[in-house]
Design an enzyme around this catalytic site. Structure first.
Site, short mmCIF file in Angstrom:
data_model
loop_
_atom_site.label_atom_id
_atom_site.label_comp_id
_atom_site.label_asym_id
_atom_site.label_seq_id
_atom_site.Cartn_x
_atom_site.Cartn_y
_atom_site.Cartn_z
N SER A 128 11.81 13.17 -5.13
CA SER A 128 11.09 12.17 -4.34
C SER A 128 11.86 11.81 -3.07
O SER A 128 13.09 11.85 -3.05
CB SER A 128 10.85 10.90 -5.13
OG SER A 128 10.25 9.92 -4.29
N GLY A 130 10.03 12.38 0.18
CA GLY A 130 9.31 12.97 1.31
C GLY A 130 10.23 13.89 2.10
O GLY A 130 11.30 14.27 1.61
N LYS A 182 8.87 11.69 -12.77
CA LYS A 182 8.48 11.74 -11.35
C LYS A 182 7.01 11.33 -11.19
O LYS A 182 6.63 10.63 -10.25
CB LYS A 182 8.71 13.14 -10.78
CG LYS A 182 8.09 13.39 -9.38
CD LYS A 182 8.77 12.58 -8.32
CE LYS A 182 8.19 12.51 -6.93
NZ LYS A 182 7.28 13.45 -6.40
N HIS A 185 6.88 7.66 -11.55
CA HIS A 185 7.43 7.14 -10.28
C HIS A 185 6.32 7.09 -9.23
O HIS A 185 6.13 6.08 -8.55
CB HIS A 185 8.59 8.03 -9.81
CG HIS A 185 8.93 7.87 -8.35
ND1 HIS A 185 8.13 8.39 -7.34
CD2 HIS A 185 9.94 7.24 -7.73
CE1 HIS A 185 8.66 8.08 -6.17
NE2 HIS A 185 9.76 7.39 -6.37
N ASN A 186 5.59 8.17 -9.09
CA ASN A 186 4.51 8.20 -8.10
C ASN A 186 3.41 7.18 -8.45
O ASN A 186 2.84 6.56 -7.55
CB ASN A 186 3.90 9.60 -8.00
CG ASN A 186 4.77 10.54 -7.19
OD1 ASN A 186 5.98 10.37 -7.15
ND2 ASN A 186 4.17 11.53 -6.57
N GLU A 189 4.54 3.97 -7.36
CA GLU A 189 4.40 3.97 -5.89
C GLU A 189 2.96 3.58 -5.50
O GLU A 189 2.76 2.79 -4.57
CB GLU A 189 4.76 5.38 -5.41
CG GLU A 189 4.66 5.64 -3.94
CD GLU A 189 4.95 7.13 -3.65
OE1 GLU A 189 5.95 7.67 -4.16
OE2 GLU A 189 4.16 7.75 -2.91
N LYS A 260 -3.29 12.74 -3.74
CA LYS A 260 -3.05 14.14 -4.05
C LYS A 260 -3.04 14.39 -5.55
O LYS A 260 -2.98 15.53 -5.98
CB LYS A 260 -1.74 14.61 -3.42
CG LYS A 260 -1.91 14.92 -1.92
CD LYS A 260 -0.59 15.08 -1.24
CE LYS A 260 -0.21 16.52 -0.98
NZ LYS A 260 1.11 16.58 -0.32
#
Ligand code: NDP
Length: 475
Positions: A128, A130, A182, A185-186, A189, A260
Site C-alpha cells: 500500500s 500508491g 491488505k 486495509h483498503n 480506507e 476498483k
C-alpha cells in the site's frame, strides 16, 4: 553480476518499486511484457542505481542470483496467473515468487498451494502507498512460508517506510494472509474516506461554510487526534482551485465515486465470515449510490421534509463533527480488526493485530497517528475483544458520544445523508445494549419455520407449538 531481485510488470507501481530497490543498493533485473516500458525506465532512471535490462522471461530469470526472487507487479487476476505460470516453468526449487499486486486472497491461497507443490515459495504481498509510496517507502504485508521471509524480509523491510526506526513491513502469516489484511486495509480506507466526506458535507450543507474554510479546518484537525494522511490530503484537495473556472476543484468534479473492487471484496468476505463490518459496507454502498447518476437525477425532486434549522453555533458544531468523525473511525477500525481476527481464525493464520497497527503507521494510505494508540491497545491486551473496549478508545468514544449523537440527529433532521456516521453510532449502541430485538427475530423464526430458540433462564433448545396449543416443548 546477478540481480538480487527481479521486477516484472513495470507500470507505475512496478517501476517505482524497482527504483526503490535500486536506491537501496540492490541490483534489480527488469522485465515487462512490452519492452517499451523497460526501456523507458532505463532511459529515465537508469542512472539511479544498478539495473539489468531483460527482454524475455528466460533472460530475466537467468539474470537472478539463487534463490531467485521475482516480484510480480502486473494487473491482478488472469494476467497474474499467466505470469506466475510462465515464471514457474523457468524457476527452480527454493526460488521465490512474490505477487505484489492487489490479488484476491483466495487466489493467493490457491496459487501458494500450487507453487509449493512445485517446490517454489510463493509470497502474496499486499503493498500500500500508491505510486509515491512504492517509490519512497510503502507499507508491505507479505504472507507465505516463513522460510521465504528469512531471505526476502530484510530486502522488503529496507524499501518499506519506517516509523520511529521500525519498518512498515513484517511477515503476516501463511498463504493468503498478506493479501487478506491488505484487502481489509483498503476496506478501512473506504470507510475513512466516506467519513471524511460526510464531515465535509455537513460543514458545507449544515453550516454553509466556504470550501476554503473547510480546508483550513481539516488542516487544523490534522494536527490533533485525527492526524493522518487522508485528512492531510483532504485539506490539499479542498484547497485546490480550478484554473478554468476559478471555482474550488471539488465543485467541478463529477460526484460519482469509482471503485476498483477491494472494498467490495472486504464486504463480501465480512458477510461470509459473519462479521458486521458496517462502516466499510456503508462506504462501498455510498460509492455505488453516488454512481447511480441517472436514478439520482430522477429522484432530485423528492420531498425532504427537513425539520431542523441549521446549528446556530458553528464552532461547536464543527467540534461535534470532529468528535463524530473520530468515534466513527474507531468503529471502522474496530470492525476491520474484528474481520481480520475472524479471517485469521478461519484460515489458521495467527495474524497479530498489533503488528498490523505497527506497519500501517507509515507508507500506506490509512497511515495515521491514531495507529500508535491501536498498537498500544493490542500490546496491553493481545486478546482485546473489541478495539472499542481498549481503555484509551473506550474513554475517547465515551467522551465523543454526545457530539456524535448531535451530529447524526442534526444531519437526519436536516436531510443530509450520513450513512457511515449513523451506522457506526448504531453499531456502538447495539454493541453496548443489554438486550437486542434479536429475541423477537428468534421468536418469529420459530413461528414460521420452527427454527427453535434458547431461553435466558435455563439450558436447552425450545420450540413453541404456534399452530397448536402454543405450549412450549423441548427439542
Ligand atoms: P496495472 O494494474 O495497470 O498493470 C499494468 C501492468 O500489467 C503492465 O506492466 C502490463 O504490461 C502488465 N500486464 C497486463 N496484462 C498482462 C499479461 N497478460 N501478461 C503480462 N503482463 C501483463 O499497473 P499498476 O502499476 O497500477 O499496478 C500493478 C499492481 O499493483 C496491480 O495488481 C495493482 O492492483 C496493484 N496496486 C496498485 C496500486 C496503485 O496505486 N496503482 C497500489 C497498490 C497495488 P504491458 O506494459 O505489457 O501492458
Amino acid at each position: 553480476t546477478k540481480a538480487q531481485i527481479g521486477v516484472t510488470g513495470l507500470a507505475v507501481m512496478g517501476s517505482n518499486i524497482a527504483r526503490n530497490f535500486a536506491h537501496h543498493g540492490y541490483t534489480v533485473a527488469l522485465h515487462n511484457r512490452s519492452i517499451a516500458k523497460t526501456d523507458a525506465l532505463i532511459a529515465d532512471h537508469g542512472s539511479e542505481g544498478s539495473f539489468i535490462r531483460t527482454e524475455t522471461m528466460e533472460e530475466f530469470v537467468a539474470a537472478l542470483e539463487r534463490p531467485r526472487r521475482v516480484l510480480i507487479m502486473v494487473k491482478a487476476g488472469d494476467p497474474t496467473d499467466a505470469v506466475i505460470e510462465e515464471l514457474a516453468g523457468l524457476m527452480e526449487q527454493g526460488d521465490i515468487i512474490i505477487d505484489g499486486g492487489n490479488s484476491l486472497y483466495t487466489d493467493t491461497i490457491r496459487r501458494e498451494a500450487a507453487m509449493s507443490e512445485r517446490g517454489l515459495n510463493f509470497v502474496g504481498a499486499g503493498i500500500s502507498g500508491g505510486e509515491e509510496g512504492a517509490l519512497n517507502g510503502p507499507s508491505i504485508m507479505p504472507g507465505g512460508p516463513v522460510e521465504s521471509y528469512e531471505s526476502l524480509g530484510p530486502m522488503l523491510e529496507s524499501i518499506s517506510a519506517h516509523v520511529d526506526g521500525e519498518p512498515c513491513c513484517t511477515h503476516i502469516g501463511p498463504d493468503g494472509s498478506g493479501h487478506f489484511v491488505k484487502m481489509v486495509h483498503n476496506g478501512i480506507e473506504y470507510a475513512d474516506m466516506q467519513l471524511i466526506g460526510e464531515a465535509y458535507d455537513l460543514m458545507r450543507k449544515a453550516l454553509d461554510m466556504p470550501v476554503a474554510e473547510i480546508a483550513d479546518i481539516f488542516r487544523e484537525w490534522n494536527s490533533g487526534d485525527l492526524d493522518s494522511y487522508l485528512v492531510e490530503i483532504t485539506a490539499e484537495v479542498l484547497s485546490q482551485v480550478d484554473a478554468e473556472t476559478g471555482k474550488p476543484l471539488v465543485d467541478v468534479i463529477v460526484d460519482a465515486a469509482g471503485q476498483k473492487g477491494t472494498g467490495r471484496w472486504t464486504v463480501k468476505s465480512a458477510l461470509d465470515l459473519g462479521i458486521p463490518t458496517t462502516g466499510i459496507a456503508e462506504a462501498v454502498f455510498a460509492r455505488a449510490l453516488s454512481s447511480a447518476t441517472d436514478q439520482r437525477k430522477q429522484a432530485q425532486g423528492l420531498e425532504s421534509g427537513a425539520l431542523a434549522a441549521a446549528p446556530t453555533d458553528a464552532a461547536t458544531f464543527v467540534d461535534d463533527i470532529n468528535k463524530a468523525l473520530y468515534a466513527s473511525k474507531v468503529v471502522a477500525y474496530a470492525q476491520g480488526f474484528d474481520q481480520i481476527a475472524a479471517g485469521s481464525a478461519e484460515y489458521d493464520w495467527n495474524v497479530k493485530p498489533g503488528d498490523l497497527a505497527t506497519i500501517w503507521r507509515g507508507g500506506c494510505i490509512i497511515r495515521a497517528k491514531f495507529l500508535n494508540r491501536i498498537r498500544d491497545a493490542y500490546a496491553e491486551n493481545p486478546d482485546l475483544p473489541s478495539l472499542l473496549l481498549a481503555p484509551y478508545f473506550r474513554s475517547a468514544v465515551e467522551e465523543a458520544v454526545d457530539s456524535w449523537r448531535r451530529v447524526v440527529s442534526t444531519a437526519t433532521l436536516m436531510g443530509i445523508p450520513v450513512p457511515a456516521f449513523a451506522s457506526s453510532l448504531a453499531y456502538y449502541d447495539a454493541l453496548r445494549s443489554e438486550r437486542l430485538p434479536a429475541a423477537l427475530t428468534q421468536g418469529l423464526r420459530d413461528f414460521f419455520g420452527a427454527h427453535t430458540y434458547q431461553r435466558i433462564d435455563k439450558p436447552g433448545t425450545f420450540h413453541t407449538l404456534w399452530s397448536g396449543d402454543r405450549s412450549e416443548v423441548t427439542e
